[in-house]
Scaffold this motif. Structure first.
Motif, short mmCIF file in Angstrom:
data_model
loop_
_atom_site.label_atom_id
_atom_site.label_comp_id
_atom_site.label_asym_id
_atom_site.label_seq_id
_atom_site.Cartn_x
_atom_site.Cartn_y
_atom_site.Cartn_z
N UNK A 15 0.83 -1.18 0.00
CA UNK A 15 0.00 0.00 0.00
C UNK A 15 0.88 1.24 0.00
N UNK A 16 0.47 2.13 -0.79
CA UNK A 16 1.22 3.38 -0.81
C UNK A 16 0.56 4.42 0.08
N UNK A 17 1.13 5.55 0.14
CA UNK A 17 0.68 6.59 1.05
C UNK A 17 -0.74 7.04 0.71
N UNK A 18 -1.03 7.15 -0.53
CA UNK A 18 -2.32 7.63 -0.97
C UNK A 18 -3.43 6.65 -0.59
N UNK A 34 -3.50 4.55 1.89
CA UNK A 34 -3.71 4.54 3.34
C UNK A 34 -4.60 5.72 3.73
N UNK A 35 -4.33 6.87 3.15
CA UNK A 35 -5.13 8.05 3.47
C UNK A 35 -6.58 7.84 3.02
N UNK A 92 -12.35 6.77 4.24
CA UNK A 92 -13.53 5.94 4.01
C UNK A 92 -14.02 5.27 5.30
N UNK A 93 -13.11 4.91 6.18
CA UNK A 93 -13.49 4.17 7.38
C UNK A 93 -13.39 5.02 8.65
N UNK A 94 -13.47 6.31 8.49
CA UNK A 94 -13.31 7.22 9.63
C UNK A 94 -14.38 6.97 10.68
#
Length: 177
Positions: A1-4, A6-7, A12-14
């Motif tokens: 997974x890259x940084x984008x 993960x963000x 989405x799952x906040x």
């Protein structure tokens, strides 16, 4: 997974992150674990190491103190001049001998003896001062001569005192006859 990615996943799952909280049991175990760690960290240095360091310090101070004391032996007249050392011994023995004679007189005339003793004590005090000065004097030969001269004066004073005592005793005997 890259940084984008993960963000994006976090965004989405906040809601799931906000609504899910750890259970009370989990918090209790965490707190208990923190308390145990605090109790275990008492001190950085073991008790026996402190005792050993104290003993080493005491032994070092004792060694330094005793070595300095042994190194500072008092200078004597004979160390500087053997000739004056012999004179000192001769005068000192004569002075002690004659002081004993004066003490016999003390019983008969305590007032006169007290005056005689004060004169001798003053000379003796001067001698002790010279003795202390000898330890630090740059010209020790001069101090040694002054010490021997002081002893000569003490002997002369005692001889004069004994002479006065004899005259007083003779006058008393003549007056009694």
């Amino acid at each position: 997974m890259n940084k984008r990615s993960i963000e994006e996943y976090i965004k989405e799952n906040k809601k799931e992150f906000d609504f899910k909280t750890p259970s009370d049991q989990l918090w209790a175990r965490i707190e208990a674990g923190l308390d145990q760690e605090r109790v275990k960290k008492k001190s950085g240095m073991p008790f026996w190491l402190g005792i050993a360091a104290s003993l080493i310090l005491i032994m070092t101070v004792t060694f330094i103190y005793t070595s300095r004391k042994e190194g500072k032996q008092e200078l004597e007249i004979a160390d500087i001049s053997p000739v004056y050392g012999k004179k000192e011994m001769k005068f000192a023995s004569l002075i002690e001998e004659k002081k004993d004679s004066l003490q016999v007189f003390a019983k008969k005339n305590p007032v006169l003896y007290k005056q005689f003793s004060s004169d001798l004590n003053q000379l003796d005090g001067d001698y002790e001062k010279l003795k202390k000065e000898l330890q630090h004097s740059p010209n020790q030969e001069v101090v040694v001569r002054a010490m021997v001269k002081n002893l000569e004066l003490q002997l002369q004073v005692i001889n004069q005192q004994l002479s006065i005592i004899n005259e007083v005793n003779q006058i008393k005997e003549e007056n009694q006859i």
